[in-house]
Scaffold this motif. Structure first.
Motif, PDB file in Angstrom:
ATOM      1  N   GLU A 151      31.753 -63.347  44.398  1.00 45.73           N
ATOM      2  CA  GLU A 151      31.740 -62.560  45.630  1.00 45.73           C
ATOM      3  C   GLU A 151      30.625 -63.089  46.528  1.00 45.73           C
ATOM      4  O   GLU A 151      29.503 -63.337  46.084  1.00 45.73           O
ATOM      5  N   TRP A 152      30.931 -63.244  47.807  1.00 43.67           N
ATOM      6  CA  TRP A 152      29.937 -63.642  48.815  1.00 43.67           C
ATOM      7  C   TRP A 152      29.961 -62.625  49.944  1.00 43.67           C
ATOM      8  O   TRP A 152      31.029 -62.227  50.409  1.00 43.67           O
ATOM      9  N   ARG A 153      28.805 -62.158  50.345  1.00 40.01           N
ATOM     10  CA  ARG A 153      28.707 -61.109  51.349  1.00 40.01           C
ATOM     11  C   ARG A 153      28.132 -61.651  52.646  1.00 40.01           C
ATOM     12  O   ARG A 153      27.180 -62.439  52.640  1.00 40.01           O
ATOM     13  N   ASN A 154      28.684 -61.195  53.745  1.00 43.23           N
ATOM     14  CA  ASN A 154      28.199 -61.541  55.083  1.00 43.23           C
ATOM     15  C   ASN A 154      28.201 -60.263  55.913  1.00 43.23           C
ATOM     16  O   ASN A 154      29.257 -59.801  56.345  1.00 43.23           O
ATOM     17  N   GLU A 155      27.005 -59.688  56.079  1.00 39.48           N
ATOM     18  CA  GLU A 155      26.846 -58.392  56.737  1.00 39.48           C
ATOM     19  C   GLU A 155      27.721 -57.357  56.027  1.00 39.48           C
ATOM     20  O   GLU A 155      27.561 -57.153  54.827  1.00 39.48           O
ATOM     21  N   ASN A 156      28.667 -56.726  56.721  1.00 38.29           N
ATOM     22  CA  ASN A 156      29.487 -55.688  56.077  1.00 38.29           C
ATOM     23  C   ASN A 156      30.720 -56.239  55.373  1.00 38.29           C
ATOM     24  O   ASN A 156      31.469 -55.486  54.741  1.00 38.29           O
ATOM     25  N   GLY A 205      36.662 -57.322  51.531  1.00 38.04           N
ATOM     26  CA  GLY A 205      36.368 -55.906  51.696  1.00 38.04           C
ATOM     27  C   GLY A 205      35.454 -55.682  52.873  1.00 38.04           C
ATOM     28  O   GLY A 205      34.720 -56.597  53.312  1.00 38.04           O
ATOM     29  N   TYR A 206      35.492 -54.474  53.403  1.00 40.12           N
ATOM     30  CA  TYR A 206      34.604 -54.100  54.502  1.00 40.12           C
ATOM     31  C   TYR A 206      33.952 -52.765  54.163  1.00 40.12           C
ATOM     32  O   TYR A 206      34.626 -51.824  53.737  1.00 40.12           O
ATOM     33  N   ASN A 207      32.636 -52.686  54.362  1.00 42.62           N
ATOM     34  CA  ASN A 207      31.852 -51.512  53.992  1.00 42.62           C
ATOM     35  C   ASN A 207      31.253 -50.884  55.241  1.00 42.62           C
ATOM     36  O   ASN A 207      30.445 -51.511  55.940  1.00 42.62           O
ATOM     37  N   TRP A 208      31.658 -49.628  55.519  1.00 48.04           N
ATOM     38  CA  TRP A 208      31.096 -48.890  56.649  1.00 48.04           C
ATOM     39  C   TRP A 208      29.874 -48.051  56.241  1.00 48.04           C
ATOM     40  O   TRP A 208      29.334 -47.317  57.053  1.00 48.04           O
TER      41      TRP A 208
END
Length: 503
Positions: free
Chosen positions: A417-422, A453-456
């Motif tokens: 998994e790689w995350r970029n902001e949300n 995925g998107y995280n609010w």
């Protein structure tokens, strides 16, 4: 209205079992469907946790959650198969909609900060463990007739058992044989009543040898298979974070089986000397079961970079009930149509099935908030699968067949998994060894996946796509002397969506 045969009391001990070796694998081979994040990363969550399907791999994973969460998952499942039988090739596709997962984790922290237990979690979760929706049709020409299915079960059976008395209907005799002689003799009766079989000496009620009215040669055959239903697992989980770097967890699992199958076998021939030219054999099976298992697991933070995990899942102890109905129809160019439709539901004595335990070792590398890589290894010994009964049924031969047919297996799951902001971007790979010693019966299974995925913050939405491929030999009537079957090369893919809420 169908007549029901209840196999009760002392009659249990005389019944030949209808279960076969394929039943053992069908219920022992669990494959957690899971959340979109879980599927996108190949299910490699043994050292990670923090996902409501991850607790099915390692129960300690629920203690990784920072706050309480609820999630629900829907998936559109599809499959395509290339089917090879005799000289025939067929291609089929199918799809359905699944409710994969529903769960909630409740996180309770130590507000005082004085306890070595930093956090305790309680989780309630449902996960689908198997999608039984599948169908295929095989057709082609072979040199082996369905007559062997009936003929070999009839040898040794007195003719007097297979002949109807005055005023006795097909249903009456079929029911009587099921209650007193067992399933195998019912099959012999179907073959005799439909004129597939003939007694060597029809005037002798003690005759025990039979021959076939179907002549040798070439046979055009079609086999249509359709199954529906699903298997699932309800889990109650408790876990704790201890001294910040160690997690322990326990699952108590309740399992269920819901499996229905219909098969139709058609055979036609124009062979010289054949008194039967067409056969249509229909079987319906309905299976319901309930089981119990437990899991324990641990996760350790070795450093900020590395986490290690280990988990054990006990065998699942199932209690299973089955019902069958059958119809057989034959056609002779000389004598016309013979229909044997007993209109009887066979209710078999419930039996127990113990599936194998499994052991999972995991390692994960976490790169701060930027991303992670996770690897799981699972070991499972399918030779420990065992049938048993509280009613005197003898499963010795079937259990010995399991030991000689199945083997230990390894499964490797890799996810990242790689995350970029949300946003989160994910990928995964799965490799599962075949449980068969002879891999021509079922190949190893491989799969790839990706998702995002998107995280609010309070809300999360995840998506995954995965595809898995496997080739198998699908024998039409396992446990019988009719050995024909089709090679089925199948791929399955899923579009999975999960909605999560932090609270």
């Amino acid at each position: 209205m169908k007549k029901i045969v209840f196999f009760i009391g002392v009659l249990f001990v005389s019944i030949t079992n209808a279960q076969d070796i394929s039943d053992a694998l069908r219920y022992a081979d669990q494959n957690i469907q899971g959340t979109a994040r879980f599927r996108a990363m190949g299910g490699a969550f043994g050292a990670l946790g923090g996902d409501l399907s991850a607790i099915q791999i390692n129960p300690a994973g629920s203690a990784v959650f920072l706050n309480s969460q609820l999630s629900v998952t829907l998936a559109g499942a599809g499959y395509g198969s290339d089917i090879y039988y005799g000289n025939g090739i067929n291609t089929q596709t199918g799809s359905n909609l699944n409710f994969n997962q529903l769960g909630a984790v409740f996180v309770y922290g130590d507000a005082s900060g004085s306890s070595p237990i930093n956090k305790f979690t309680l989780t309630l979760a449902y996960d689908q463990t198997s999608d039984n929706e599948f169908q295929f049709t095989a057709f082609g020409n072979t040199s082996t007739s369905i007559d062997s299915y009936f003929l070999n079960q009839a040898q040794g059976v007195p003719l007097d058992l297979l002949e109807r008395r005055s005023g006795e209907s097909i249903s009456d005799l079929y029911s009587f044989l099921g209650e007193t002689e067992g399933y195998a003799v019912q099959q012999a009766y179907l073959g005799y009543e439909s004129f597939i079989l003939e007694a060597d000496d029809p005037s002798d009620p003690d005759n025990t040898s039979y021959f076939s009215n179907i002549g040798s040669g070439s046979f055009y055959q079609e086999y249509a298979y359709q199954s529906t239903g699903l298997n699932g697992k309800f889990s109650v989980n408790g876990a704790a974070q201890i001294n910040n770097d160690f997690y322990l967890g326990l699952n108590l699992n309740s399992h269920f089986i819901n499996y229905d199958r219909v098969t139709d076998f058609f055979e036609a021939n124009t062979n010289a000397g054949s008194n039967i030219n067409e056969v249509l054999f229909t079987n319906r099976l309905s299976t319901r079961g309930a089981g119990f298992s437990a899991q324990v697991g641990a996760i350790a933070k070795v450093s900020d970079l590395i986490r290690l995990g280990f988990a054990v899942e006990s065998p699942t102890w199932y209690t299973i009930e089955e019902e069958t109905t059958q119809d057989l129809e034959t056609f002779s160019e000389v004598d016309g149509v013979a229909v044997v439709a007993p209109d009887v539901i066979n209710i078999f004595p419930e039996y127990q099935l113990r599936t194998p335990a499994s052991y999972t070792a995991s390692i994960a590398f976490l790169f701060g908030r930027q991303g992670l890589i996770s690897l799981d290894y699972k070991y499972k010994d399918y030779t420990t699968t065992k049938f048993s009964s509280d009613f005197g049924n003898d499963y010795t031969d079937l259990n010995n067949s399991i030991v000689s047919t199945y083997k230990e297996t390894s499964t490797i799951r890799l996810g990242g998994e790689w995350r970029n902001e949300n946003w989160s971007f994910r990928g995964g790979y799965v490799y599962e060894e075949s449980p068969f010693k002879n891999e021509l019966l079922r190949s190893d299974r491989t799969g790839i996946s990706f998702g995002l995925g998107y995280n609010w913050g309070k809300y999360k939405l995840d998506f995954a796509y995965d595809v898995m491929q496997q080739e198998s030999f699908e024998r039409f009537y396992p446990g019988s002397d009719f050995f024909n079957g089709a090679v089925v090369d199948t791929y399955r893919d899923n579009l999975t969506f999960t909605f999560g809420i932090n609270f």
